[in-house]
Design a protein around this motif. Structure first.
Motif, short mmCIF file in Angstrom:
data_model
loop_
_atom_site.label_atom_id
_atom_site.label_comp_id
_atom_site.label_asym_id
_atom_site.label_seq_id
_atom_site.Cartn_x
_atom_site.Cartn_y
_atom_site.Cartn_z
N SER A 76 1.06 -1.47 0.11
CA SER A 76 -0.20 -0.23 -0.06
C SER A 76 0.32 1.12 -0.09
O SER A 76 1.56 1.75 0.74
CB SER A 76 -0.68 0.20 1.15
N ILE A 77 0.90 2.41 -0.86
CA ILE A 77 1.30 3.45 -0.71
C ILE A 77 0.38 5.11 -0.47
O ILE A 77 -0.59 4.81 -0.64
CB ILE A 77 1.77 3.61 -2.28
N THR A 92 -3.35 3.41 -1.03
CA THR A 92 -4.14 2.67 -1.98
C THR A 92 -3.16 1.27 -1.99
O THR A 92 -1.68 1.88 -2.37
CB THR A 92 -3.71 3.63 -3.58
N PHE A 93 -3.89 0.59 -2.64
CA PHE A 93 -2.99 -1.13 -2.51
C PHE A 93 -2.00 -1.48 -3.81
O PHE A 93 -3.04 -1.25 -5.49
CB PHE A 93 -3.93 -2.42 -2.67
N LEU A 94 -1.16 -1.08 -4.18
CA LEU A 94 -0.62 -1.85 -5.52
C LEU A 94 -0.14 -3.21 -5.74
O LEU A 94 0.95 -3.84 -4.87
CB LEU A 94 0.56 -0.46 -6.01
N PRO A 95 -0.89 -3.54 -6.09
CA PRO A 95 -0.59 -5.15 -6.52
C PRO A 95 0.70 -5.42 -7.79
O PRO A 95 1.69 -5.08 -7.76
CB PRO A 95 -1.91 -6.25 -7.61
N GLU A 125 -3.40 -21.36 -1.26
CA GLU A 125 -5.08 -20.50 -0.82
C GLU A 125 -4.77 -19.69 -2.29
O GLU A 125 -6.26 -19.10 -1.36
CB GLU A 125 -5.42 -20.01 0.47
N LYS A 126 -4.37 -19.41 -2.70
CA LYS A 126 -4.44 -18.49 -4.08
C LYS A 126 -5.44 -17.02 -3.40
O LYS A 126 -5.98 -17.26 -4.07
CB LYS A 126 -5.37 -19.39 -5.27
N GLN A 127 -4.80 -17.06 -2.49
CA GLN A 127 -5.37 -15.41 -2.07
C GLN A 127 -3.54 -14.41 -1.63
O GLN A 127 -3.51 -15.24 -0.61
CB GLN A 127 -6.22 -15.62 -1.09
N VAL A 128 -3.72 -13.51 -1.26
CA VAL A 128 -2.66 -13.19 -0.81
C VAL A 128 -2.94 -11.54 0.75
O VAL A 128 -4.54 -10.93 0.16
CB VAL A 128 -2.11 -12.05 -2.09
N THR A 129 -2.41 -12.12 1.07
CA THR A 129 -3.32 -11.00 2.81
C THR A 129 -2.52 -10.16 2.90
O THR A 129 -0.48 -10.11 2.77
CB THR A 129 -3.58 -11.83 3.96
N SER A 130 -2.79 -9.21 3.17
CA SER A 130 -1.43 -7.84 2.96
C SER A 130 -2.03 -6.50 3.45
O SER A 130 -3.60 -5.88 3.42
CB SER A 130 -1.57 -6.70 1.87
N ASP A 131 -1.47 -5.82 4.68
CA ASP A 131 -2.41 -4.88 4.90
C ASP A 131 -3.50 -5.30 6.22
O ASP A 131 -4.35 -4.03 6.42
CB ASP A 131 -2.29 -3.53 4.90
N GLY A 132 -3.94 -6.66 6.61
CA GLY A 132 -4.68 -7.30 7.46
C GLY A 132 -5.60 -7.17 5.90
O GLY A 132 -7.67 -7.85 6.75
N GLN A 133 -5.84 -7.22 4.73
CA GLN A 133 -6.90 -7.69 3.76
C GLN A 133 -6.47 -8.42 3.39
O GLN A 133 -5.21 -8.58 2.26
CB GLN A 133 -6.92 -6.31 3.39
N THR A 134 -7.48 -9.03 3.07
CA THR A 134 -7.53 -10.48 2.08
C THR A 134 -7.82 -10.63 0.52
O THR A 134 -9.00 -10.16 0.83
CB THR A 134 -7.89 -11.36 2.50
N ARG A 135 -7.25 -10.71 -0.30
CA ARG A 135 -7.14 -10.65 -1.44
C ARG A 135 -6.97 -11.40 -2.49
O ARG A 135 -6.13 -12.59 -2.58
CB ARG A 135 -6.14 -9.16 -2.77
N ALA A 136 -7.82 -11.53 -3.35
CA ALA A 136 -7.88 -13.42 -4.26
C ALA A 136 -7.15 -12.83 -5.30
O ALA A 136 -7.04 -11.37 -5.79
CB ALA A 136 -9.71 -13.47 -4.81
#
Length: 311
Positions: A76-77, A92-95, A125-136
């Motif tokens: 996140s920036i 803003t999260f930059l993938p 699990e085919k997901q990423v957790t960053s800054d407490g938020q999980t993104r598929a």
């Protein structure tokens, strides 16, 4: 469609149809594959050819000792707009490059264990957790990793938890003389990889993955897989035998492998062909730190195959 994929990849990756079939097996099973071999035999080329044959996104991650987890997953920036402050979201999260359908993890054993561990959630699990938020992650999702087993300086061995996320570990091997002659002739004027075009869409690939799940694994063959796993757990040379994840990996691989032969049912030879590449890297033996541990584990699985009766 599967034959079209194979033929398209063979335009640039010549003389290794069985290696291609293994890669397509992992792809159809929705799993990941580790290519472990000496430099210059086409590991990265195979990954590029597979990715270009699919009409999806592709990212390459060059693993180095200074690579950080956020370089893979994203971060996140802070963009600092007053409106966002009032809304409570000034970031803003930059993938990261992990957000792609096909991800090439090149020389994965050059990164530190901390960075390698950033791949665990994504691959498992085919997901990423960053800054407490999980993104598929995008679907389909596949990691093709490469590593050179002969280099030790500046490398970090993959931990067992990371190896266990790969459905298969295979070697590419040197091409035979005729295939190598074809490779030499095909690159006299240009690189055929540059002209490789997709032959399958993402929706078609998802349909094939669903079709692979529907392949019939008869009950006696399920028992055969369980017997193989049980044999490793009872062996005196194993500190840890094949886990339930390994059993599931072999069953899914057998179904997908059968589909590459255009069959809707698994036969014993499918399981016997896949047992070594699917199971050998999941073993922890008492001689786990010996220099030839890969050859030792593969030979052990082959012995198990010779001992367990085939249904």
């Amino acid at each position: 469609m599967i034959s079209s994929l194979t033929q398209n990849i063979e335009r640039v990756f010549i003389g290794k149809r069985e290696v291609i079939r293994f890669c397509l097996t992992a792809l159809l099973a929705g799993e990941h594959i580790l290519l472990e071999d000496v430099p210059g035999v086409g590991k990265t080329l195979l990954a590029h050819a597979l990715a270009r044959s699919i009409d999806g996104s592709f990212h390459r991650i060059q693993f180095t000792p200074d690579l950080l987890p956020a370089d893979i997953t994203g971060s996140s920036i802070f963009h600092g707009k007053m409106a966002d402050f009032r809304e409570g979201n000034p970031f803003t999260f930059l993938p990261g490059p992990i957000f792609a359908n096909i991800v090439l993890a090149d020389e994965i054993n050059r990164a530190t264990p901390r960075t390698q561990s950033a791949m665990l959630e994504a691959m498992g699990e085919k997901q990423v957790t960053s800054d407490g938020q999980t993104r598929a992650l995008p679907q389909p999702f596949m990691v093709i990793a490469t590593e050179n087993p002969m280099e030790f300086e500046g490398t970090f061995p993959l931990p067992e938890s990371q190896l266990d996320r790969f459905q298969m570990r295979i070697s590419v091997g040197y091409p035979d003389r005729d295939s190598e002659r074809q490779i030499l002739a095909s690159r006299q004027k240009n690189d055929p990889l540059e002209t490789l075009q997709p032959v399958i869409t993402l929706s078609q690939l998802l349909d094939l993955q669903e079709k692979a799940r529907q392949v019939i694994l008869e009950e006696s063959l399920q028992s055969y897989i369980l017997d193989l796993a049980r044999k490793t757990r009872e062996s005196e040379i194993c500190l840890a035998g094949i886990s339930t994840r390994g059993v599931l990996a072999l069953s899914r691989a057998a179904k997908a492998y059968a589909l590459t032969w255009e069959r809707d049912y698994v036969i014993p030879d499918d399981i016997k062909t896949l047992a070594v590449p699917v199971l050998s890297h999941r073993l922890i033996t008492k001689n786990h730190f010996r220099a030839d541990r890969r050859a030792y584990s593969e030979a052990f699985i082959q012995e198990i195959l010779n001992e367990v009766p085939v249904p």
